[in-house]
Scaffold this active site. Structure first.
Site, short mmCIF file in Angstrom:
data_model
loop_
_atom_site.label_atom_id
_atom_site.label_comp_id
_atom_site.label_asym_id
_atom_site.label_seq_id
_atom_site.Cartn_x
_atom_site.Cartn_y
_atom_site.Cartn_z
N CYS A 198 0.81 -1.22 0.00
CA CYS A 198 0.00 0.00 0.00
C CYS A 198 0.84 1.27 0.00
O CYS A 198 0.30 2.38 -0.02
CB CYS A 198 -0.96 -0.03 1.17
SG CYS A 198 -1.93 -1.55 1.14
N HIS A 246 -2.61 8.19 5.83
CA HIS A 246 -2.81 6.83 5.35
C HIS A 246 -4.21 6.39 5.78
O HIS A 246 -4.98 5.86 4.99
CB HIS A 246 -1.73 5.90 5.89
CG HIS A 246 -1.81 4.52 5.34
ND1 HIS A 246 -1.72 4.28 3.99
CD2 HIS A 246 -2.01 3.31 5.93
CE1 HIS A 246 -1.84 2.96 3.77
NE2 HIS A 246 -2.03 2.37 4.93
N GLU A 253 -1.06 6.17 13.65
CA GLU A 253 -0.52 7.16 12.70
C GLU A 253 -0.71 8.57 13.25
O GLU A 253 0.21 9.40 13.22
CB GLU A 253 -1.22 7.04 11.34
CG GLU A 253 -0.71 8.08 10.33
CD GLU A 253 -1.55 8.13 9.05
OE1 GLU A 253 -2.63 7.51 9.01
OE2 GLU A 253 -1.12 8.82 8.10
N LYS A 309 -9.63 8.00 2.04
CA LYS A 309 -10.09 6.61 1.91
C LYS A 309 -11.52 6.48 2.41
O LYS A 309 -12.20 5.50 2.09
CB LYS A 309 -9.16 5.68 2.69
CG LYS A 309 -7.77 5.54 2.06
CD LYS A 309 -6.91 4.54 2.80
CE LYS A 309 -5.54 4.38 2.14
NZ LYS A 309 -4.60 5.49 2.46
N HIS A 332 -9.73 1.95 0.01
CA HIS A 332 -8.27 1.84 0.01
C HIS A 332 -7.83 1.27 -1.34
O HIS A 332 -8.09 0.10 -1.63
CB HIS A 332 -7.84 0.94 1.17
CG HIS A 332 -6.36 0.89 1.40
ND1 HIS A 332 -5.45 1.54 0.56
CD2 HIS A 332 -5.63 0.29 2.37
CE1 HIS A 332 -4.23 1.31 1.02
NE2 HIS A 332 -4.31 0.57 2.11
N PHE A 340 1.84 -3.37 4.07
CA PHE A 340 2.16 -4.67 4.67
C PHE A 340 3.66 -4.92 4.51
O PHE A 340 4.28 -4.54 3.52
CB PHE A 340 1.39 -5.78 3.96
CG PHE A 340 -0.04 -5.96 4.45
CD1 PHE A 340 -0.61 -5.12 5.40
CD2 PHE A 340 -0.82 -7.00 3.95
CE1 PHE A 340 -1.92 -5.31 5.84
CE2 PHE A 340 -2.13 -7.19 4.39
CZ PHE A 340 -2.69 -6.35 5.32
#
Lengths: 419, 78
Positions: A169, A310, A320, A341, A346, A406
């Site tokens: 991502c 994010h 975050e 998002k 996403h 990830f």
């Protein structure tokens, strides 16, 4: 030092098949999320996603505009989205006709997080049911992640660096950051940079649901499912699409009188070194990436006006946010921060590029897009402007865009207005 | 036009994205219809599926035009 500016934009998203449709819907607070139509998802834990709409929809995407019929048949949708977004960006930059010397110095860095999963899934069925002699001869190069860059370079004759990032991502943000470095390091004068994803297929939805990453509790209320920072958030909603920018060396852009949207001034990268899917609970990797990006930009944290987070609508949102607070200050130094998002889901490998384009448009229009569905902000969000529910007009001169993936990979970009 | 020729034409139009009137019997897949070698592999697979016929590699190599395909299928399809 060679400076790098953004001179063209291209988008394919659940809110539109182009930049202006997507942006106006985003600012209007529309949601691109709905029930999955690409396949029968009735046996899935998650039945919703942010799908790119068909050509007959008001926000639809028409693949026939820029992608040859034959190519469409041979490649996965993520490549189709990527080729189209790259074409849009070149048209926007006025670079569809380049002479041979310019083409030698023009390249591509368009990646994807996962690549051609729907095609891998369907050709695996062909293999199992009909045997190896029925597998498509286009199977491999129709699924490979670097084939957006490959197809785009062939279509437009771009003979500069041909690169493709694969960092889950974070792909879109890394693609732009790496491409900016290629221009700064004199490998190229022009780079098409971005990311694309299209994994709304049975194995894609099932895989993320089994990893306990997807939202599963809002199947009956799809537009409310992606709710970053809200107390009731419970997983991300998958989106699909592509974002591609034209990056160009500043003097090159100026010499041809190009429209300049913004300058890419800072790029930070880091690894969490912690867990394959979960972020470091202290957000150290995120913090390191942001600090590096701001330092490389030669700016102060207080210079940042807008953070495109994010913010996936998972438990990681507040990790975050805590990291952003440590970098920018407890009130973010007056900056606004939102997660788009909430509107498009996403886009995985496309997210960082699409969101960078939103950042550029926030600078252009002096407006920051909202975080939808943020009705009950979670603990730890006090005193921060998360732009709940509606877009907000404000001056935006410098932006910070975060993307985390990830494997514990983090990328932050800082862009600013060019006077 | 025979039934076989019509079905071949339909497959060629669909796979190569060319205008129907360009798919004449004398049209070369590579020189006239823009196919590459992989497109021909795919076309041969599609003919095999459509007509229930086996086209071995040495026979496939001799199929250069639309007419070649029509002829092979007419002679070999059951």
């Amino acid at each position: 030092m060679r400076r790098v500016v953004v001179t063209g934009l291209g988008l394919v998203t659940p809110l539109g098949g182009d930049v202006e449709t997507t942006w106006s819907n985003l600012i209007a607070g529309e949601s691109g999320i709905g029930q999955i139509t690409h396949f029968d998802a009735s046996d899935q834990k998650c039945t919703i996603a942010g799908e790119v709409k068909p050509a007959d929809h008001a926000w639809g995407f028409d693949a026939n505009k820029r992608v040859d019929h034959k190519v469409q048949r041979q490649v996965d949708p993520f490549i189709v989205f990527g080729i189209d977004a790259a074409g849009q960006a070149l048209e926007d930059a006025g670079l569809t006709e380049m002479d041979d010397a310019t083409k030698l110095r023009a390249g591509c860095s368009i990646g994807s997080g996962i690549g051609g999963l729907p095609g891998i899934e369907s050709e695996s069925r062909v293999l199992a049911e009909k045997g190896p002699g029925r597998v498509s001869p286009h199977f491999v190069h129709g699924r490979l992640i670097n084939l957006i860059s490959g197809q785009v370079s062939i279509k437009y004759g771009l003979m500069g660096p041909n690169h493709a990032v694969v960092t889950a991502c974070s792909t879109g943000a890394h693609s732009i950051g790496d491409a900016a470095r290629m221009i700064r390091d004199d490998d190229a004068d022009i780079m098409l940079a971005g990311g694309a994803e299209a994994t709304i297929c049975p194995i894609g939805i099932a895989g993320f649901a089994q990893a306990r990453a997807l939202n599963t509790g809002f199947n009956d209320r799809p537009t409310e499912a992606s709710r970053p920072y809200d107390k009731d958030r419970e997983g991300f909603v998958m989106g699909e699409g592509a974002g591609v920018v034209v990056l160009e060396e500043y003097e090159h852009a100026k010499a041809r009188g190009a429209k300049i949207y913004a300058e890419v001034v800072g790029y930070g990268l880091s690894g969490d070194a912690y867990h394959v899917t979960a972020p470091h609970p202290d957000g150290l990797g995120a913090e390191n990436a942001m600090r590096m990006a701001i330092r490389k930009a030669g700016m102060e944290p207080s210079d940042i006006d807008y953070v495109n987070a994010h913010g996936t609508s998972t438990m990681a949102d507040t990790i975050e946010l805590a990291a952003v607070r440590r970098v920018l200050g407890s009130d973010l130094g007056g900056a606004s921060m939102s997660s788009t998002k909430s509107a498009i889901g996403h886009l995985l490998g496309g997210a960082g590029a699409v969101e960078s384009i939103f950042c550029v448009l926030a600078i252009r229009d002096g407006i920051v897009p909202p975080t939808l569905n943020l009705h009950n902000p979670d603990d730890g969000t006090e005193g921060v402007d998360l732009v709940p529910l509606t877009a907000k007009k404000r001056e935006v001169n410098a932006v910070l865009n975060n993307s985390f993936g990830f494997g514990g990979t983090n990328a932050s970009l800082v862009m600013k207005r060019v006077d | 036009m025979s039934d076989i020729a019509a079905r071949v034409k339909k497959i060629v139009v669909e796979h190569l994205g060319v205008e129907e009137d360009k798919v004449a019997p004398e049209a070369s897949f590579i020189d006239d219809l823009g196919a590459d070698s992989l497109d021909i592999v795919e076309l041969v697979m599609a003919f095999e599926e459509e007509f229930g016929v086996e086209i071995p590699d040495d026979a496939a190599e001799k199929i250069n035009t639309v007419g070649d395909a029509n002829k092979y299928i007419e002679e070999n399809a059951s």
